[in-house]
Design an enzyme around this catalytic site. Structure first.
Site, PDB file in Angstrom:
ATOM      1  N   SER A 228      -5.426 -15.227  35.267  1.00  0.00           N
ATOM      2  CA  SER A 228      -5.346 -16.169  34.149  1.00  0.00           C
ATOM      3  C   SER A 228      -5.635 -17.601  34.600  1.00  0.00           C
ATOM      4  O   SER A 228      -5.127 -18.065  35.626  1.00  0.00           O
ATOM      5  CB  SER A 228      -3.943 -16.125  33.531  1.00  0.00           C
ATOM      6  OG  SER A 228      -3.834 -17.159  32.571  1.00  0.00           O
TER       7      SER A 228
ATOM      8  N   ALA B 196     -13.416  -5.733  14.892  1.00  0.00           N
ATOM      9  CA  ALA B 196     -12.284  -5.791  13.956  1.00  0.00           C
ATOM     10  C   ALA B 196     -10.999  -5.407  14.666  1.00  0.00           C
ATOM     11  O   ALA B 196     -10.057  -4.932  14.049  1.00  0.00           O
ATOM     12  CB  ALA B 196     -12.541  -4.883  12.762  1.00  0.00           C
TER      13      ALA B 196
ATOM     14  N   LYS C 245       0.383  -9.578  22.713  1.00  0.00           N
ATOM     15  CA  LYS C 245       0.282 -10.510  21.573  1.00  0.00           C
ATOM     16  C   LYS C 245       0.841  -9.936  20.280  1.00  0.00           C
ATOM     17  O   LYS C 245       1.212 -10.684  19.386  1.00  0.00           O
ATOM     18  CB  LYS C 245      -1.184 -10.905  21.339  1.00  0.00           C
ATOM     19  CG  LYS C 245      -1.765 -11.799  22.419  1.00  0.00           C
ATOM     20  CD  LYS C 245      -3.174 -12.220  22.052  1.00  0.00           C
ATOM     21  CE  LYS C 245      -3.788 -13.060  23.151  1.00  0.00           C
ATOM     22  NZ  LYS C 245      -5.122 -13.558  22.781  1.00  0.00           N
TER      23      LYS C 245
ATOM     24  N   THR D  89      -0.494 -13.097  26.627  1.00  0.00           N
ATOM     25  CA  THR D  89      -1.829 -12.514  26.666  1.00  0.00           C
ATOM     26  C   THR D  89      -1.721 -10.996  26.657  1.00  0.00           C
ATOM     27  O   THR D  89      -0.645 -10.424  26.438  1.00  0.00           O
ATOM     28  CB  THR D  89      -2.639 -13.113  27.844  1.00  0.00           C
ATOM     29  OG1 THR D  89      -3.972 -12.638  27.759  1.00  0.00           O
ATOM     30  CG2 THR D  89      -2.056 -12.776  29.197  1.00  0.00           C
TER      31      THR D  89
HETATM   32  P1  ATR Z   1      -9.404  -6.578  21.387  1.00  0.00           P
HETATM   33  O1  ATR Z   1      -7.967  -6.989  21.364  1.00  0.00           O
HETATM   34  O2  ATR Z   1     -10.173  -7.046  22.582  1.00  0.00           O
HETATM   35  O3  ATR Z   1     -10.108  -6.901  20.113  1.00  0.00           O
HETATM   36  P2  ATR Z   1      -9.300  -3.870  20.473  1.00  0.00           P
HETATM   37  O4  ATR Z   1      -8.275  -4.216  19.447  1.00  0.00           O
HETATM   38  O5  ATR Z   1      -9.196  -2.579  21.217  1.00  0.00           O
HETATM   39  O6  ATR Z   1      -9.391  -4.991  21.580  1.00  0.00           O
HETATM   40  O7  ATR Z   1     -10.725  -3.942  19.743  1.00  0.00           O
HETATM   41  C1  ATR Z   1     -11.910  -3.677  20.417  1.00  0.00           C
HETATM   42  C2  ATR Z   1     -13.097  -3.972  19.505  1.00  0.00           C
HETATM   43  O8  ATR Z   1     -14.317  -3.675  20.207  1.00  0.00           O
HETATM   44  C3  ATR Z   1     -13.125  -3.114  18.252  1.00  0.00           C
HETATM   45  O9  ATR Z   1     -13.774  -3.834  17.227  1.00  0.00           O
HETATM   46  C4  ATR Z   1     -13.969  -1.928  18.723  1.00  0.00           C
HETATM   47  O10 ATR Z   1     -14.558  -1.167  17.707  1.00  0.00           O
HETATM   48  P3  ATR Z   1     -13.713   0.033  17.017  1.00  0.00           P
HETATM   49  O11 ATR Z   1     -12.740  -0.634  16.084  1.00  0.00           O
HETATM   50  O12 ATR Z   1     -14.730   0.832  16.313  1.00  0.00           O
HETATM   51  O13 ATR Z   1     -13.040   0.769  18.136  1.00  0.00           O
HETATM   52  C5  ATR Z   1     -15.028  -2.640  19.513  1.00  0.00           C
HETATM   53  N1  ATR Z   1     -15.701  -1.774  20.489  1.00  0.00           N
HETATM   54  C6  ATR Z   1     -15.192  -1.286  21.640  1.00  0.00           C
HETATM   55  N2  ATR Z   1     -16.108  -0.538  22.291  1.00  0.00           N
HETATM   56  C7  ATR Z   1     -17.240  -0.558  21.501  1.00  0.00           C
HETATM   57  C8  ATR Z   1     -18.541   0.019  21.623  1.00  0.00           C
HETATM   58  N3  ATR Z   1     -18.863   0.766  22.677  1.00  0.00           N
HETATM   59  N4  ATR Z   1     -19.433  -0.234  20.641  1.00  0.00           N
HETATM   60  C9  ATR Z   1     -19.087  -0.996  19.563  1.00  0.00           C
HETATM   61  N5  ATR Z   1     -17.885  -1.567  19.396  1.00  0.00           N
HETATM   62  C10 ATR Z   1     -16.973  -1.350  20.361  1.00  0.00           C
END
Ligand code: ATR
Length: 276
Positions: A14, A128, A65, A61
């Site tokens: 961090s 999302a 969160k 972090t």
């Molecule tokens: P964070 O807190 O980093 O947002 P998360 O809540 O796990 O972590 O969300 C990861 C995001 O990356 C989501 O929007 C996820 O899409 P899904 O909701 O469909 O899972 C997206 N993501 C992760 N891997 C992906 C991939 N290979 N292609 C497209 N989107 C991906």
């Protein structure tokens, strides 16, 4: 001296302790800011111990969160909408002020550091998950003409949009969800809030979302942002990593802690110079 820290798992790399120490130095604030690795099931106990030892506030972090809101006696509207907190301030009488500064950090980086006005823009938010949820409210409040939220799992984008629908109406922003292959475009600003680069996957949207001059922001920084930035550059867009957002969310948290605005642009420049 007043004590602050960042709590996470992992937390080793961090940059928050450095950023907050530098803010304190530049504003003449007397404080110490450390970091604490906490067990995955140890969030509440760690917060309680830090508070009991006189801690004045902390940043939170990954992956904690989402666990902070129940500890709040005051939860800001932006943290409520994000369903996540990254900043806790411990006040007199056991009061806990909980906030989320990620979204305002992104907005301030886009407008203050990158010099792009969001008002009137067409904006695409990719993702999302927690990262996207953390920034959508403040993006709406910056009054772009339109925000499209797209995600691999469409119903997550739809529920994020639903949660922000009243705020969007209030600010006159057209807010909608679309499947990855149906976003249209091009957009003035594209924000990547997905973790797709971490899994080695490609860019999840078509090249047509970009046009020459589009500001293309990845909320990550370092090697995790390289793929998105190279794609943006190859299509004439202006790439930007998440380092500015990192410093700006810290600046907003510092203001919550101390009531003083630190010189964030200067600290961002120093941080970049140190990383080069
Ligand atoms: P964070 O807190 O980093 O947002 P998360 O809540 O796990 O972590 O969300 C990861 C995001 O990356 C989501 O929007 C996820 O899409 P899904 O909701 O469909 O899972 C997206 N993501 C992760 N891997 C992906 C991939 N290979 N292609 C497209 N989107 C991906």
């Amino acid at each position: 001296m007043d004590q602050y820290c960042v709590l996470g798992n992992p937390v080793e790399h961090s940059k928050s302790p450095w950023i907050h120490a530098r803010f304190a130095q530049l504003t003449g604030q007397q404080l110490e800011y450390g970091k604490q690795l906490i067990a995955l099931d140890g969030f509440d106990a760690a917060i309680e111990a830090f508070r009991a030892a006189g801690g004045k506030g902390c940043n939170i972090t990954v992956p904690f969160k989402f666990q902070a809101a129940p500890l709040a006696t005051t939860l800001t509207e932006r943290a409520r909408l994000a369903q996540a907190c990254n900043t806790l301030r411990f006040d007199a009488g056991g009061a806990v002020y909980a906030d989320n500064t990620d979204g305002v950090g992104l907005v301030n980086d886009i407008q203050g550091n990158a010099g792009v006005t969001i008002a009137g823009c067409e904006l695409l938010l990719i993702g999302a998950g927690g990262a996207a949820a953390g920034v959508l409210g403040p993006l709406v409040e910056a009054r772009p003409k339109r925000i499209v939220v797209t995600n691999r799992t469409l119903d997550k984008a739809q529920s994020l949009v639903e949660r922000h629908a009243a705020l969007a109406r209030e600010h006159g922003v057209g807010l909608s969800a679309a499947a990855l292959d149906e976003v249209g475009g091009p957009f003035d600003i594209v924000v990547n809030a997905t973790a797709s680069s971490l899994s080695g996957a490609g860019i999840p949207v078509a090249d047509g979302v970009l046009k020459p001059g589009t500001l293309a922001v990845d909320m990550m920084y370092g090697p995790a942002a390289d793929g998105f930035m190279a794609w943006a550059r190859a299509h004439g867009a202006v790439p930007r990593d998440g380092l500015g957002m990192l410093v700006e969310q810290a600046a907003e948290a510092f203001q919550v802690f101390r009531g003083v605005r630190p010189p964030s642009a200067r600290v961002l420049a120093e941080l970049r110079a140190g990383l080069d």
